[in-house]
Motif scaffolding. Sequence first.
Motif, short mmCIF file in Angstrom:
data_model
loop_
_atom_site.label_atom_id
_atom_site.label_comp_id
_atom_site.label_asym_id
_atom_site.label_seq_id
_atom_site.Cartn_x
_atom_site.Cartn_y
_atom_site.Cartn_z
N ARG A 1 0.82 -1.22 0.00
CA ARG A 1 0.00 0.00 0.00
C ARG A 1 0.85 1.27 0.00
O ARG A 1 0.46 2.29 -0.55
N ARG A 2 2.03 1.20 0.60
CA ARG A 2 2.92 2.38 0.61
C ARG A 2 3.34 2.73 -0.81
O ARG A 2 3.43 3.90 -1.16
N SER A 3 3.60 1.71 -1.65
CA SER A 3 3.93 1.96 -3.06
C SER A 3 2.76 2.60 -3.78
O SER A 3 2.93 3.50 -4.59
N GLU A 4 1.56 2.10 -3.49
CA GLU A 4 0.36 2.66 -4.13
C GLU A 4 0.21 4.14 -3.81
O GLU A 4 -0.08 4.94 -4.70
N ARG A 5 0.39 4.51 -2.55
CA ARG A 5 0.23 5.91 -2.14
C ARG A 5 1.26 6.80 -2.82
O ARG A 5 0.93 7.89 -3.29
N GLY B 1 2.09 10.33 -9.49
CA GLY B 1 1.39 10.25 -10.77
C GLY B 1 0.38 11.36 -10.97
O GLY B 1 0.19 11.85 -12.09
N ALA B 2 -0.28 11.79 -9.90
CA ALA B 2 -1.28 12.85 -10.01
C ALA B 2 -0.68 14.12 -10.60
O ALA B 2 -1.35 14.86 -11.32
N TYR B 3 0.56 14.38 -10.31
CA TYR B 3 1.23 15.57 -10.83
C TYR B 3 2.08 15.26 -12.05
O TYR B 3 2.04 15.97 -13.05
N TRP B 4 2.88 14.20 -11.95
CA TRP B 4 3.85 13.92 -13.01
C TRP B 4 3.19 13.69 -14.36
O TRP B 4 3.69 14.12 -15.38
N ARG B 5 2.07 13.00 -14.38
CA ARG B 5 1.45 12.63 -15.64
C ARG B 5 0.98 13.83 -16.44
O ARG B 5 0.63 13.71 -17.61
N HIS B 6 1.02 15.02 -15.86
CA HIS B 6 0.75 16.25 -16.62
C HIS B 6 2.02 16.73 -17.32
O HIS B 6 1.94 17.52 -18.27
N ALA B 7 3.17 16.27 -16.85
CA ALA B 7 4.45 16.67 -17.43
C ALA B 7 5.04 15.60 -18.35
O ALA B 7 5.76 15.90 -19.29
N GLY B 8 4.73 14.35 -18.04
CA GLY B 8 5.32 13.27 -18.84
C GLY B 8 4.81 11.91 -18.42
O GLY B 8 4.02 11.77 -17.49
N SER B 9 5.31 10.92 -19.11
CA SER B 9 4.89 9.55 -18.87
C SER B 9 5.69 8.94 -17.72
O SER B 9 6.74 9.46 -17.33
#
Length: 177
Positions: A15-19, A25-33
Amino acid sequence: PNVRLLLLRVFALGRRSERLFEAVGAYWRHAGSIQLIAGPDLITKVVEPHEFLDFLRGRLARRFVDGPETLELRLSEMDLERDHDGRFRVNEFFCHDDTWRAVLSRLVSQGDTVLMDLRSFSPANAGVTFEVEELLNQVRLERVVFAIDRTTSREYLGQVVAEACARLRPVSPNLGR
């Protein structure tokens, strides 16, 4: 442009990896993959509908990298364009025990930035030791972030980094640093 992030982690974090994945991902995916080696810790966060259908049909094995040809195919299939919602995709690589090192080496060489989650890192994580060494051999340290906490064996991490630095390849961007 797509600023590619390679996300590496200790698979045992659950679960720590998921968090962490959700937060980054919530932020990065606006900048890149985001590229990562698939593991059981993030399976519910990264598996896409077609992969889930392959699983249900008993065909998930065809998604695994089983050699150099499959690796080249999976790399060529990476989705690096923005989706209609403005976000970039997560590209996961399913690996066998005998192929993940080759996949890691290629992903490291193609990424722009690396986030390595080393929480709970200890001598029991031999694979992560290989990843640290590969990073130091291929990626300028300015492009790498190590996430640690009180569960990280800092003494062991220091030992792993020191040993990896002693074995840097002549072409390493970190040689002499």
